[in-house]
Scaffold this active site. Structure first.
Site, PDB file in Angstrom:
ATOM      1  N   LEU A 101       2.695  64.709  53.749  1.00  8.53           N
ATOM      2  CA  LEU A 101       3.366  64.798  52.454  1.00  8.53           C
ATOM      3  C   LEU A 101       2.256  65.036  51.438  1.00  8.53           C
ATOM      4  O   LEU A 101       1.148  64.505  51.589  1.00  8.53           O
ATOM      5  CB  LEU A 101       4.082  63.487  52.118  1.00  8.53           C
ATOM      6  CG  LEU A 101       5.345  63.144  52.923  1.00  8.53           C
ATOM      7  CD1 LEU A 101       5.887  61.779  52.502  1.00  8.53           C
ATOM      8  CD2 LEU A 101       6.419  64.211  52.748  1.00  8.53           C
ATOM      9  N   ASP A 102       2.553  65.814  50.402  1.00 10.46           N
ATOM     10  CA  ASP A 102       1.543  66.076  49.375  1.00 10.46           C
ATOM     11  C   ASP A 102       1.092  64.768  48.720  1.00 10.46           C
ATOM     12  O   ASP A 102       1.832  63.776  48.732  1.00 10.46           O
ATOM     13  CB  ASP A 102       2.116  66.996  48.284  1.00 10.46           C
ATOM     14  CG  ASP A 102       2.427  68.375  48.834  1.00 10.46           C
ATOM     15  OD1 ASP A 102       1.815  68.764  49.841  1.00 10.46           O
ATOM     16  OD2 ASP A 102       3.292  69.050  48.239  1.00 10.46           O
ATOM     17  N   TYR A 103      -0.075  64.826  48.091  1.00 13.22           N
ATOM     18  CA  TYR A 103      -0.658  63.693  47.373  1.00 13.22           C
ATOM     19  C   TYR A 103       0.347  63.066  46.402  1.00 13.22           C
ATOM     20  O   TYR A 103       0.476  61.850  46.305  1.00 13.22           O
ATOM     21  CB  TYR A 103      -1.880  64.227  46.621  1.00 13.22           C
ATOM     22  CG  TYR A 103      -2.746  63.212  45.944  1.00 13.22           C
ATOM     23  CD1 TYR A 103      -3.430  62.249  46.676  1.00 13.22           C
ATOM     24  CD2 TYR A 103      -2.907  63.246  44.551  1.00 13.22           C
ATOM     25  CE1 TYR A 103      -4.244  61.330  46.039  1.00 13.22           C
ATOM     26  CE2 TYR A 103      -3.723  62.337  43.905  1.00 13.22           C
ATOM     27  CZ  TYR A 103      -4.384  61.375  44.657  1.00 13.22           C
ATOM     28  OH  TYR A 103      -5.192  60.474  44.028  1.00 13.22           O
ATOM     29  N   HIS A 188       3.813  72.275  51.602  1.00 17.03           N
ATOM     30  CA  HIS A 188       4.338  72.558  50.250  1.00 17.03           C
ATOM     31  C   HIS A 188       5.635  73.366  50.264  1.00 17.03           C
ATOM     32  O   HIS A 188       5.971  74.026  49.284  1.00 17.03           O
ATOM     33  CB  HIS A 188       3.303  73.312  49.389  1.00 17.03           C
ATOM     34  CG  HIS A 188       1.906  72.824  49.531  1.00 17.03           C
ATOM     35  ND1 HIS A 188       1.553  71.511  49.308  1.00 17.03           N
ATOM     36  CD2 HIS A 188       0.757  73.460  49.908  1.00 17.03           C
ATOM     37  CE1 HIS A 188       0.256  71.378  49.519  1.00 17.03           C
ATOM     38  NE2 HIS A 188      -0.232  72.528  49.893  1.00 17.03           N
ATOM     39  N   LYS A 191       8.244  72.750  47.420  1.00 17.62           N
ATOM     40  CA  LYS A 191       7.756  73.223  46.114  1.00 17.62           C
ATOM     41  C   LYS A 191       7.789  74.750  46.067  1.00 17.62           C
ATOM     42  O   LYS A 191       8.166  75.340  45.051  1.00 17.62           O
ATOM     43  CB  LYS A 191       6.338  72.706  45.869  1.00 17.62           C
ATOM     44  CG  LYS A 191       6.308  71.207  45.612  1.00 17.62           C
ATOM     45  CD  LYS A 191       4.902  70.691  45.449  1.00 17.62           C
ATOM     46  CE  LYS A 191       4.894  69.178  45.321  1.00 17.62           C
ATOM     47  NZ  LYS A 191       3.561  68.604  45.521  1.00 17.62           N
TER      48      LYS A 191
END
Ligand code: URA
Length: 237
Positions: A101-103, A188, A191
Site C-alpha cells: 500500500l502506498d505510504y 498506485h 490513483k
C-alpha cells in the site's frame, strides 16, 4: 521433510513452479550438492542454496492482518528510517508484506513468512479481489462512471473494475466517496484510475482482500489469521 520446491517458495524466493524450473536448470544446491531432479525432500537442517545464495528459512508459518496507518512504508526496512508495516507486528518471524500500500494509503495489509501464500495472493491469474474506499475530487457524472465500468487503459493495459459504488457526495466541498473492487495489484493502480478520469484521489484506504476485512480494527492494530482463514486463502487458487 518437505519438497525442495515448496521450501524455496516458502522462503519467498519465487513461486513453486519457478522453483521447479530453477531445480531443473541446476541452480539449486542442497548441502553443497547440485540437485537437478524434482521430488527431492529436505529437512529443516538442510542447507539450501539458490543461484549460489543460501536461503533463510522460518519453519513456523505466521500470518498477520494489519490496519496500516498513514505515513508507514510497506516494506521490511527503509533507508530513510521511516516506520514500516513490519515495525507494527510483535514477532521474531521474518515476515514481509504481501504486496504494498502506498505510504499515504491506510487499511488492510497482510504480512507473512509464507512465500507460497504470498505468491498465490499476488499472482494475477488468481484474481484476488481487493476493495478500496477512495475520497476523490469532484462529483462523478454518468460518462465517468461508464468509463470506469467499461475498463480504463492504464500504462497500456486495461483495468477492469469488478464492483463500484458511490458511497457519498459532498456538493459543497466537491468531493465524493467511492468504493471500488479490483483484482489487480499494480502499484498506485487506484490513483492512476481516478487520475485517468480527472478525479484525483485525496484519500485512500483498503478495506478488504478477498473475504478478509478490516472490520473495526483501529489504525495500527493487527491480529493473526486463523487456520481456517489461511486454508480459505489457499483455496482461492
Ligand atoms: N492503489 C493505489 O493507488 N495505492 C495503493 O496504495 C493501493 C492501490
Amino acid at each position: 521433510m518437505e519438497r525442495l520446491q515448496k521450501v524455496i517458495a516458502d522462503a519467498g524466493i519465487t513461486s513453486r513452479r519457478k522453483a521447479e524450473e530453477l531445480i531443473l536448470a541446476g541452480k539449486v544446491c542442497v548441502n553443497g550438492e547440485v540437485v537437478k531432479t524434482l521430488g527431492v525432500k529436505v529437512s529443516g537442517s538442510d542447507l539450501i542454496e539458490v543461484n549460489g545464495a543460501l536461503i533463510e528459512r522460518d519453519t513456523a508459518k505466521k500470518y498477520y492482518l494489519l490496519n496500516k496507518p498513514r505515513g508507514v512504508i510497506s516494506s521490511v526496512s527503509d533507508d530513510k528510517k521511516r516506520p514500516t508495516v513490519v515495525d507494527y507486528i510483535d514477532t521474531d518471524a521474518r515476515i514481509y508484506p504481501v504486496g504494498r500500500l502506498d505510504y499515504d494509503t491506510t487499511g488492510l495489509i497482510l504480512l507473512t513468512n509464507d512465500g507460497e501464500l504470498a505468491n498465490l495472493l499476488m499472482h494475477p491469474t488468481n484474481k484476488i479481489p481487493k476493495t478500496y474506499i477512495a475520497k476523490i475530487e469532484g462529483i462523478l457524472n454518468k460518462d465517468d462512471i461508464d468509463r470506469l465500468k467499461n475498463g480504463i487503459m492504464i500504462d497500456g493495459r486495461k483495468t477492469v473494475i469488478q464492483d463500484f459504488k458511490i458511497r457519498d457526495k459532498d456538493f459543497e466541498k466537491k468531493t465524493s466517496l467511492v468504493e471500488v473492487t479490483i483484482v489487480e495489484g499494480r502499484n498506485h493502480i487506484i490513483k492512476k484510475l481516478f487520475d485517468a478520469i480527472h478525479h484525483p484521489v485525496i484519500r485512500l484506504s483498503r478495506i478488504k482482500i478477498a473475504f478478509l476485512s478490516i472490520d473495526k480494527m483501529k489504525s495500527g492494530e493487527y491480529r493473526e489469521l486463523t487456520i481456517k482463514e489461511v486454508k480459505k486463502l489457499y483455496s482461492l487458487r
